[in-house]
Enzyme design. Structure first.
Site, PDB file in Angstrom:
ATOM      1  N   CYS A 107     -10.181  27.286   1.714  1.00 41.77           N
ATOM      2  CA  CYS A 107     -10.755  26.446   0.682  1.00 41.77           C
ATOM      3  C   CYS A 107     -10.512  24.847   2.081  1.00 41.77           C
ATOM      4  CB  CYS A 107      -9.798  26.287  -0.544  1.00 41.77           C
ATOM      5  SG  CYS A 107     -10.617  24.988  -1.029  1.00 41.77           S
ATOM      6  N   ASN A 213     -18.098  38.353   2.633  1.00 42.09           N
ATOM      7  CA  ASN A 213     -18.173  37.401   1.959  1.00 42.09           C
ATOM      8  C   ASN A 213     -19.359  36.065   2.903  1.00 42.09           C
ATOM      9  OD1 ASN A 213     -16.704  34.623   0.778  1.00 42.09           O
ATOM     10  ND2 ASN A 213     -17.718  35.310  -0.902  1.00 42.09           N
TER      11      ASN A 213
END
Ligand SMILES: Cc1cc2nc3c(=O)[nH]c(=O)nc-3n(C[C@H](O)[C@H](O)[C@H](O)COP(=O)(O)O)c2cc1C
Length: 370
Positions: A107, A213
């Site tokens: 994050c 991803n």
């Protein structure tokens, strides 16, 4: 059987296919997860939960842990600033009804990083190792981590991270092919994902699932991710915003936008589930606005339509506006294919950078604690 449609074994958990919806802060709530699941997602996750908020039994965090009876498989993701807090958070969510637990090490959000959580772990390999070790030991469920290539583009350490997390016994890892300091307009680095996955496989002495991803927005980009990185599965993030059909497209190996009728059915169902889930009419409307703006991308005159939808006060109002516009569209109109729509937000060169929105979402989520 088509590659992405094959089942996938993650430790003791078997999921029905290899297309995963990422944990998406501010987005992957029950209604959105149900829509994605219905259209094929093999695994979905609740929004990222902060270990600090878990310790304080934050109400919003408790609400985010809810699972709908239709959700036959569900994962959770935690983030935390210290190994102790992560261990505590993993032990806590282990007692709830989740099938698999992920640790966030990617994050980029300002406050998350400032607290030492998320991608900040990539700067401190010893703390990263200890955090994964404690998280791993706190659960017998499948345990995974999601990380970026590195903290900065100049300090890419994806191989080292992959090796460390595999040594600590994770069942799965997901690599987002960007560094923390790269914005989302930068194309994802498939080669570096491949290198990380390779090192993880070399290190593993048992089964390991490796997930790619970044920039997977349709079947072609999913295939590119698979071929360039040899990943076992793909994780979808921005590609699912306003386009939950992406799961079906990848599973069936075709890129075809839904018919107007299918599009209308799914959007209406999503809206109804928002109403049912949030109960409060005004809250459901406010939380639906961003989804609606994503859903109408690629349709004619969507600027004017968007301005109307951005101000809806109730779900009923959204239904009325959409019906009114759709009635003027030709029945065979498909998104991104009409003569009036040259625009695509789903392309890999998308300029959409969610960082600021993620900052705001996070600030709302933990605001009560500060
Ligand atoms: C709105 C939004 C919320 C996100 N929230 C999370 C999150 O809670 N946990 C996480 O690991 N990644 C989160 N991400 C990052 C994505 O999972 C993904 O790594 C990133 O968007 C790159 O993939 P993409 O290019 O397919 O979007 C979020 C991304 C977006 C757009």
């Amino acid at each position: 059987m088509k590659f992405f449609a094959q089942p996938l074994q993650i430790g003791p958990l078997r999921i029905r296919n290899r297309v995963i919806l990422a944990p998406l802060a501010g987005v992957s709530d029950i209604p959105f997860r149900r829509i994605c699941r219905e259209l094929g997602a093999g695994l979905t996750y609740v929004e990222m939960l902060s270990a600090i908020a878990i310790r304080h039994r934050n109400k919003r965090t408790r609400d985010m842990m809810a699972r709908h009876p239709d959700e036959d498989v569900l994962g959770v993701q935690v983030s935390g600033p210290t190994p102790e807090l992560v261990e505590e958070a993993v032990a806590f969510v282990d007692q709830r009804s989740f099938d698999t637990i992920d640790l966030n090490m990617g994050c980029p959000v300002r406050k998350v990083v400032a607290s030492g959580s998320g991608s900040a772990l990539l700067k401190d390999p010893d703390r990263l190792t200890e955090t994964v070790r404690r998280g791993r030991a706190a659960t017998d469920r499948p345990f995974s981590v999601k990380f970026r290539l590195g903290f900065t583009r100049d300090s890419v350490n994806v191989e080292d991270t992959a090796e460390r997390v595999v040594r600590e016994g994770v069942d799965m890892f997901t690599v987002h092919g960007r560094a923390r300091d790269e914005n989302y307009a930068a194309p994802v680095d498939l080669e570096r994902i491949r290198i990380g996955i390779c090192r993880g496989r070399e290190t593993a002495d048992g089964p390991l699932v490796a997930v790619g991803n970044g920039d997977v927005v349709d079947f072609q980009s999913a295939l590119r991710m698979r071929e360039a990185t040899e990943c076992d599965a793909v994780m979808i993030s921005r590609g699912a915003l306003g386009n939950p059909w992406i799961f079906r497209e990848i599973l069936e190996e075709r890129t075809a936008h839904p018919t107007l009728e299918e599009w209308g059915d799914v959007v209406s169902r999503h809206l109804s589930w928002q109403e049912e889930h949030y109960r409060d009419e005004s809250l459901a409307a406010i939380l639906s606005r961003k989804h609606l703006l994503w859903y109408i991308k690629g349709f004619p005159r969507n600027r004017e339509l968007g301005a109307k939808l951005a101000g809806i006060e109730s779900i009923g109002e959204a239904h009325t506006i959409l019906r009114e516009y759709a009635a003027q569209w030709p029945r065979d109109l498909r998104r991104f294919e009409g003569p009036l729509s040259g625009e695509s937000r789903f392309g890999p060169s998308s300029k959409y950078d969610p960082k600021y929105e993620m900052d705001r979402t996070h600030d709302r989520g933990v605001g009560a604690l500060e």
